[in-house]
Design an enzyme around this catalytic site. Structure first.
Site, PDB file in Angstrom:
ATOM      1  N   ARG A   1       0.674  -1.116  -0.153  1.00 11.66           N
ATOM      2  CA  ARG A   1      -0.041   0.015  -0.029  1.00 11.66           C
ATOM      3  C   ARG A   1       0.891   1.366   0.058  1.00 11.66           C
ATOM      4  O   ARG A   1       0.437   2.467   0.488  1.00 11.66           O
ATOM      5  CB  ARG A   1      -0.989   0.091   1.191  1.00 11.66           C
ATOM      6  CG  ARG A   1      -1.947  -1.194   1.138  1.00 11.66           C
ATOM      7  CD  ARG A   1      -2.991  -1.066  -0.045  1.00 11.66           C
ATOM      8  NE  ARG A   1      -4.021  -2.252   0.037  1.00 11.66           N
ATOM      9  CZ  ARG A   1      -3.699  -3.434  -0.487  1.00 11.66           C
ATOM     10  NH1 ARG A   1      -2.442  -3.641  -1.377  1.00 11.66           N
ATOM     11  NH2 ARG A   1      -4.518  -4.528  -0.433  1.00 11.66           N
TER      12      ARG A   1
ATOM     13  N   SER B   1     -11.276   1.321   3.030  1.00 13.03           N
ATOM     14  CA  SER B   1     -10.501   0.745   4.158  1.00 13.03           C
ATOM     15  C   SER B   1      -9.805   2.032   4.830  1.00 13.03           C
ATOM     16  O   SER B   1      -8.820   2.795   3.811  1.00 13.03           O
ATOM     17  CB  SER B   1      -9.492  -0.241   3.727  1.00 13.03           C
ATOM     18  OG  SER B   1     -10.280  -1.382   3.397  1.00 13.03           O
TER      19      SER B   1
ATOM     20  N   GLU C   1      -4.458   3.784   6.020  1.00 13.71           N
ATOM     21  CA  GLU C   1      -4.239   3.561   4.936  1.00 13.71           C
ATOM     22  C   GLU C   1      -4.691   4.814   3.876  1.00 13.71           C
ATOM     23  O   GLU C   1      -4.281   5.454   2.995  1.00 13.71           O
ATOM     24  CB  GLU C   1      -4.989   2.412   4.146  1.00 13.71           C
ATOM     25  CG  GLU C   1      -4.879   2.323   2.807  1.00 13.71           C
ATOM     26  CD  GLU C   1      -5.547   0.673   2.453  1.00 13.71           C
ATOM     27  OE1 GLU C   1      -6.305   0.816   1.443  1.00 13.71           O
ATOM     28  OE2 GLU C   1      -5.434   0.012   2.970  1.00 13.71           O
TER      29      GLU C   1
END
EC number: 1.3.1.98
Length: 301
Positions: free
Chosen positions: A171, A222, A292
Site C-alpha cells: 500500500r 479501508s 491507509e
C-alpha cells in the site's frame, strides 16, 4: 476569484470547496483549484505554482483522502479531465491516464479475456492514485501488472519510470514522498483466457466487495492498513468498536475498517474516530494501526 494563465488560458479558482470532490464528502476549501484539460495546461499550472512557491496537491477521485476542515493551502490540481485509454490488442497492454477510474480499466481488460486486473474492479479510485498507493485487493496489487509510469515533476517535465524505480511495498510507493505526479500508467495483461471466464471472475470479486463492505454511506474505503498479525477490521471489531460514533462519523457495522459519514460529519469527526480506534486497538492488542487513508491539512488532536 478566478485567474487565467496567459499561455493556455487555463482557469484557476480560489477558495473552492473540496468536499464535493472526495468520497467522504468532507473537507475545507482549496486556496487555488484547477482542472487542467491537457498536458500543456498542466505544465503551465505547475510552472506557475513553482514560481509562486505554492505547495501542490494532486486530486484524483478523492476516494482515499481525508481533507481537513481548514482546507488546503497552495494549489489543488484535479486529474478529472485526464481520462484517455490506449489499448494495444496485439501486446495485450492498456495505457490509462491518471484520472481514469481503475474499475473501468479492469472491465476493459476483462471483456477482452485479459487476466491481471480482476481484483481491481471494486477499487473506487483512479489509476493515478492507485499507482501512488499500490492499491490492491483479493491478494493482488498494482505493481504486479504495471510495466511503466509517466510522471510529471514539479516544473512540468515528464519522466518515464519502471516499477523498480517506484519502490513498491504494501500500500505504498516512493511517489508518496517525492514531488512527482502520475500522468499515465501502462499495464501488461495475460491474454490467454476467454472473456467469459475473466468477466465472471471480475464480477464475482465485485459482488464479494459489495456484500462485505458498506456502500450506502460516504466513506473512504479501508481506513487502516492491515498489520501482519491480523486484519485491521478484525482487530477493530474484536475491540468492540463497531458502531462507535463521534458527531456524524461512525465505525461501520458491516465492516469495521470503514468509517462512514452518517450525514453532516466533519473531517475532524472522522479524524477523532481514527485516533480513538488507534488508541483502543493499541491498548488491547499492542498493535498500532497505520492509516491507509491519506490525511491532508491540519487537524486538532
Amino acid at each position: 476569484m478566478t485567474l487565467y494563465l496567459p499561455e493556455t488560458n487555463c482557469l484557476l479558482q480560489s477558495e473552492v470547496s473540496l468536499a464535493p470532490f472526495t468520497s467522504l464528502r468532507v473537507g475545507g476549501t482549496a486556496q487555488w483549484y484547477v482542472a487542467p484539460k491537457n498536458s500543456e495546461q498542466l505544465q503551465e499550472t505547475l510552472q506557475w505554482a513553482q514560481q509562486e512557491q505554492l505547495p501542490i496537491t494532486f486530486l484524483g477521485a478523492g476516494s482515499n483522502l481525508l481533507i481537513s476542515d481548514r482546507g488546503l493551502s497552495g494549489i489543488v490540481i484535479s486529474a478529472r479531465y485526464f481520462r484517455n485509454l490506449d489499448i494495444n490488442e496485439e501486446a495485450a497492454t492498456i495505457t490509462a491516464s491518471a484520472g481514469m477510474p481503475l474499475a473501468t480499466v479492469a472491465w476493459k481488460a476483462a471483456k477482452r479475456g485479459w487476466s491481471g486486473l480482476e481484483w481491481a474492479v471494486g477499487i473506487p479510485g483512479t489509476v493515478g492514485g492507485s499507482v501512488v498507493m499500490n492499491a490492491g485487493a483479493h491478494g493482488a496489487c498494482m505493481s504486479e501488472t504495471l510495466t511503466q509510469v509517466v510522471v510529471a515533476t514539479d516544473n512540468g517535465n515528464l519522466e518515464t519510470l519502471t516499477p523498480e524505480a517506484l519502490a513498491f511495498r504494501y500500500r505504498t510507493s516512493n511517489l508518496q514522498n517525492h514531488p512527482r505526479w502520475v500522468m499515465e500508467a501502462t499495464f501488461q495483461l495475460q491474454p490467454s483466457y476467454s472473456p467469459e471466464k475473466i468477466t465472471t471472475k471480475t464480477r464475482a470479486n465485485l459482488n464479494q466487495r459489495r456484500h462485505s463492505q458498506p456502500y450506502d454511506k460516504p466513506s473512504c474505503g479501508s481506513v487502516f492498513r492491515n498489520p501482519q498479525e491480523q486484519a485491521a477490521g478484525w482487530l477493530i471489531e474484536q475491540t468492540g468498536l463497531k458502531g462507535y460514533q463521534v458527531g456524524g462519523a461512525q465505525v461501520a457495522h458491516r465492516h469495521a475498517n470503514f468509517i462512514l459519514n452518517q450525514g453532516q460529519a466533519t473531517a475532524q469527526d472522522i479524524y477523532n474516530v481514527i485516533q480513538h480506534v488507534q488508541e483502543k486497538v493499541e491498548q488491547q492488542w499492542s498493535v498500532f494501526l497505520r492509516p491507509e487513508v491519506k490525511l491532508l491539512g491540519e487537524f486538532s488532536n
